[in-house]
Design a protein around this motif. Sequence first.
Motif, mmCIF file in Angstrom:
data_model
loop_
_atom_site.group_PDB
_atom_site.id
_atom_site.type_symbol
_atom_site.label_atom_id
_atom_site.label_comp_id
_atom_site.label_asym_id
_atom_site.label_seq_id
_atom_site.Cartn_x
_atom_site.Cartn_y
_atom_site.Cartn_z
ATOM 1 N N LEU A 86 31.729 -26.390 -9.458
ATOM 2 C CA LEU A 86 31.419 -25.693 -8.215
ATOM 3 C C LEU A 86 31.553 -24.191 -8.375
ATOM 4 N N ILE A 87 30.698 -23.468 -7.679
ATOM 5 C CA ILE A 87 30.700 -22.016 -7.671
ATOM 6 C C ILE A 87 30.858 -21.521 -6.243
ATOM 7 N N ARG A 88 31.172 -20.234 -6.083
ATOM 8 C CA ARG A 88 31.412 -19.698 -4.746
ATOM 9 C C ARG A 88 30.211 -19.907 -3.841
ATOM 10 N N GLU A 89 29.032 -19.830 -4.417
ATOM 11 C CA GLU A 89 27.811 -19.964 -3.625
ATOM 12 C C GLU A 89 27.623 -21.382 -3.070
ATOM 13 N N ASP A 90 28.445 -22.320 -3.502
ATOM 14 C CA ASP A 90 28.381 -23.676 -2.950
ATOM 15 C C ASP A 90 29.169 -23.793 -1.647
ATOM 16 N N THR A 91 29.865 -22.737 -1.283
ATOM 17 C CA THR A 91 30.601 -22.750 -0.021
ATOM 18 C C THR A 91 29.643 -22.921 1.145
ATOM 19 N N ALA A 92 29.869 -23.960 1.930
ATOM 20 C CA ALA A 92 28.959 -24.281 3.024
ATOM 21 C C ALA A 92 29.510 -25.477 3.803
ATOM 22 N N ILE A 93 28.863 -25.757 4.901
ATOM 23 C CA ILE A 93 29.092 -27.023 5.586
ATOM 24 C C ILE A 93 28.065 -28.010 5.045
ATOM 25 N N TYR A 94 28.528 -29.156 4.634
ATOM 26 C CA TYR A 94 27.670 -30.162 4.023
ATOM 27 C C TYR A 94 27.432 -31.297 5.020
ATOM 28 N N TYR A 95 26.173 -31.651 5.160
ATOM 29 C CA TYR A 95 25.765 -32.682 6.108
ATOM 30 C C TYR A 95 25.046 -33.811 5.392
ATOM 31 N N CYS A 96 25.296 -35.013 5.843
ATOM 32 C CA CYS A 96 24.477 -36.129 5.384
ATOM 33 C C CYS A 96 23.485 -36.490 6.485
ATOM 34 N N ALA A 97 22.430 -37.148 6.076
ATOM 35 C CA ALA A 97 21.381 -37.510 7.017
ATOM 36 C C ALA A 97 20.669 -38.774 6.556
ATOM 37 N N VAL A 98 20.040 -39.421 7.509
ATOM 38 C CA VAL A 98 19.252 -40.620 7.230
ATOM 39 C C VAL A 98 17.824 -40.380 7.696
ATOM 40 N N ARG A 99 16.892 -40.744 6.862
ATOM 41 C CA ARG A 99 15.488 -40.544 7.203
ATOM 42 C C ARG A 99 14.901 -41.817 7.805
ATOM 43 N N ASP A 100 14.127 -41.623 8.858
ATOM 44 C CA ASP A 100 13.517 -42.789 9.475
ATOM 45 C C ASP A 100 12.172 -43.095 8.804
ATOM 46 N N TRP A 101 11.478 -44.121 9.323
ATOM 47 C CA TRP A 101 10.272 -44.581 8.663
ATOM 48 C C TRP A 101 9.071 -43.686 8.936
ATOM 49 N N ASN A 102 9.254 -42.678 9.784
ATOM 50 C CA ASN A 102 8.207 -41.669 9.964
ATOM 51 C C ASN A 102 8.400 -40.474 9.035
ATOM 52 N N GLY A 103 9.446 -40.517 8.255
ATOM 53 C CA GLY A 103 9.692 -39.442 7.309
ATOM 54 C C GLY A 103 10.573 -38.329 7.834
ATOM 55 N N ALA A 104 11.072 -38.481 9.063
ATOM 56 C CA ALA A 104 11.910 -37.446 9.649
ATOM 57 C C ALA A 104 13.384 -37.732 9.373
ATOM 58 N N TRP A 105 14.140 -36.656 9.138
ATOM 59 C CA TRP A 105 15.586 -36.797 9.008
ATOM 60 C C TRP A 105 16.147 -36.912 10.422
ATOM 61 N N ARG A 106 16.354 -38.155 10.820
ATOM 62 C CA ARG A 106 16.616 -38.422 12.234
ATOM 63 C C ARG A 106 18.094 -38.422 12.590
ATOM 64 N N TYR A 107 18.927 -38.962 11.744
ATOM 65 C CA TYR A 107 20.343 -39.107 12.055
ATOM 66 C C TYR A 107 21.150 -38.161 11.164
ATOM 67 N N TRP A 108 22.114 -37.489 11.794
ATOM 68 C CA TRP A 108 22.904 -36.482 11.089
ATOM 69 C C TRP A 108 24.388 -36.683 11.342
ATOM 70 N N GLY A 109 25.178 -36.359 10.323
ATOM 71 C CA GLY A 109 26.606 -36.330 10.504
ATOM 72 C C GLY A 109 27.042 -35.000 11.089
ATOM 73 N N GLN A 110 28.335 -34.884 11.331
ATOM 74 C CA GLN A 110 28.858 -33.666 11.955
ATOM 75 C C GLN A 110 29.152 -32.570 10.928
ATOM 76 N N GLY A 111 29.160 -32.944 9.672
ATOM 77 C CA GLY A 111 29.364 -31.964 8.616
ATOM 78 C C GLY A 111 30.794 -31.933 8.117
ATOM 79 N N THR A 112 30.932 -31.543 6.866
ATOM 80 C CA THR A 112 32.252 -31.344 6.271
ATOM 81 C C THR A 112 32.244 -30.026 5.510
ATOM 82 N N GLN A 113 33.291 -29.255 5.680
ATOM 83 C CA GLN A 113 33.356 -27.920 5.089
ATOM 84 C C GLN A 113 33.781 -27.999 3.630
ATOM 85 N N VAL A 114 33.046 -27.319 2.805
ATOM 86 C CA VAL A 114 33.413 -27.136 1.398
ATOM 87 C C VAL A 114 33.573 -25.637 1.159
ATOM 88 N N THR A 115 34.726 -25.253 0.664
ATOM 89 C CA THR A 115 35.008 -23.854 0.372
ATOM 90 C C THR A 115 35.420 -23.741 -1.081
#
Length: 118
Positions: A86-115
């Motif tokens: 990991l490098i400093r530039e990786d500092t961010a909030i990281y989110y996971c998501a699920v894509r639906d069958w239309n190709g859209a990222w429909r469901y999202w998590g609340q995020g987890t902070q990586v510093t």
Amino acid sequence: QVHLVESGGGLVQAGGSLRLSCSASGQSFDKNPMGWFRRAPGKEREFIASITWTSDNTFGSRSMKGRFAISRDNAKNTVYLQMNNLIREDTAIYYCAVRDWNGAWRYWGQGTQVTVSS
């Protein structure tokens, strides 16, 4: 109701590793593509990687592909992101998501902070 919950974030020194997890509940996503995104301070959301139910994966950049690995456990409705060197530039909030069958990222998590500290 669908819930995605990320975990595994935290503070790490540059060069270290973290493994993020994202567990989905409320619906089975064993056939849906799942993915990871991040948003760094002052920047737009960035695609990291996605993975199909057969574990074919796509990365947003060569740099990430060389340091990160995405995997999933369909039985557990869970997707993982292993982050190494990991490098400093990786500092961010990281989110996971699920894509639906239309190709859209429909469901999202609340995020987890990586510093990442230098």
